[in-house]
Structures are given as structure tokens and as C-alpha cells.
Design an enzyme around this catalytic site. Structure first.
Site, mmCIF file in Angstrom:
data_model
loop_
_atom_site.group_PDB
_atom_site.id
_atom_site.type_symbol
_atom_site.label_atom_id
_atom_site.label_comp_id
_atom_site.label_asym_id
_atom_site.label_seq_id
_atom_site.Cartn_x
_atom_site.Cartn_y
_atom_site.Cartn_z
ATOM 1 N N GLU A 117 -1.755 1.376 0.737
ATOM 2 C CA GLU A 117 -2.054 2.799 0.893
ATOM 3 C C GLU A 117 -3.557 3.055 0.808
ATOM 4 O OE1 GLU A 117 0.142 1.416 -1.160
ATOM 5 O OE2 GLU A 117 1.862 2.729 -1.534
ATOM 6 N N CYS A 146 -2.440 4.527 -6.776
ATOM 7 C CA CYS A 146 -2.474 5.117 -5.437
ATOM 8 C C CYS A 146 -2.101 6.592 -5.476
ATOM 9 C CB CYS A 146 -1.550 4.356 -4.490
ATOM 10 S SG CYS A 146 -2.249 2.775 -3.977
ATOM 11 N N CYS A 202 -4.123 -2.051 -2.718
ATOM 12 C CA CYS A 202 -2.840 -1.602 -2.177
ATOM 13 C C CYS A 202 -2.970 -1.220 -0.702
ATOM 14 C CB CYS A 202 -2.330 -0.393 -2.956
ATOM 15 S SG CYS A 202 -1.878 -0.764 -4.658
HETATM 16 ZN ZN ZN Z 1 -0.999 1.257 -5.116
#
Ligand code: ZN
Length: 158
Positions: free
Chosen positions: A62, A103, A60
């Protein structure tokens, strides 16, 4: 196309930065989301979503931003925003995306006081407490219990 609108200065800065990141690096089915992570010294760190042939191997945006931040500084982390860029076949504009469950866990492990930009009921981006998006976060015995209190600089931004 432009960055989604936000109702406060921090959200707007981070959403614009995340939008510019993904607008510059978008590749169909490889990079769809950009993230921008603000530290307490005022620096912004960037992340790019990495898709993968095996979906669970994807990373991801993030997580990328968190890694970039920790490479650059030990400063506390204040707020994060992620923006999804539309596919060429989509007519919808770029939009703010909240962090996925993984996340949420990861970011809270490193920044228990972090704020995150989400889309409010009025359609504008706004800051909320990330801890509020993940009640009863997993806490193992590896590091001991994290302090979940909001950092002062984050509290004043909410
Ligand atoms: Zn994520």
C-alpha cells in the site's frame, strides 16, 4: 488461481488489479502482496510489497502504491485493495488483506476519505471506510488536523 471475488465493481476492479500485480511479481519471501489504489480520475496505481532481512525495514504494498500515485497525480485518492499471494507450500487461495496499522496511519495522512477493500462476513470483498478501521488516529502538530470526512465519490461507493 484467480483473484478473490468481490461484491461491488470498484472492489472487484481493485482486487483483480492487486492480484494481477502480485501474481506477476511474486517472489518467495521477497514480494508477497500487491496493492492497487484508485484515484478520483479513474486511474489505478500499483504497489509491491518489499520484504527485508530486517523485518521492520520492509515496505508494504500500500505504501508503494501511495508513492506511485503521488508521483503520477495530485488527484484525490478513492479506494485501495491489497492481495496476498500464497506461498508455494500453501494450499489456500490468494486473499484480500486489510492494511496493517502503519499503513492505516500513512494512508489516512494522505487520503482521509479513502475506502479500503476488506473481506466481508460473506467471504466477498467490499469497501469500508479506512477511517473506520482506525478510530482515534494519531494527529500530530506537523501538518495541522486533517479533515476526516469521506469524500463524496467515496461515500457513494460505500
Ligand atoms: Zn502495511
Amino acid at each position: 488461481m484467480s483473484a478473490p471475488e468481490c461484491g461491488d465493481e470498484i472492489s472487484q476492479r481493485l482486487v483483480a488489479a492487486a492480484y494481477e500485480t502480485i501474481a506477476a511479481r511474486y517472489v518467495v519471501e521477497r514480494h508477497q502482496i500487491g496493492a492497487a489504489l484508485l484515484d478520483a480520475d479513474g486511474a489505478v496505481h500499483f504497489g509491491l510489497h518489499l520484504d527485508a532481512m530486517v523485518g521492520r525495514a520492509a515496505v508494504c504494498a500500500e505504501a508503494g502504491a501511495l508513492s506511485a500515485a503521488r508521483l503520477a497525480t495530485s488527484a484525490p485518492l478513492v479506494a485501495v485493495a491489497a492481495v496476498r499471494y500464497p506461498k508455494p507450500t500453501e494450499t489456500a487461495p490468494a486473499r484480500i488483506v486489510p492494511p496493517c496499522g502503519l499503513c492505516r496511519e500513512l494512508l489516512l495522512d494522505y487520503a482521509p476519505g479513502l475506502a479500503v477493500v476488506v473481506t466481508g462476513t460473506d467471504g466477498a470483498g467490499r469497501l469500508v471506510s479506512l477511517a473506520g478501521l482506525l478510530p482515534h488516529k494519531y494527529v500530530g502538530t506537523k501538518w495541522g488536523a486533517p479533515a476526516p470526512a469521506l469524500a463524496e465519490h467515496t461515500r457513494t461507493a460505500l
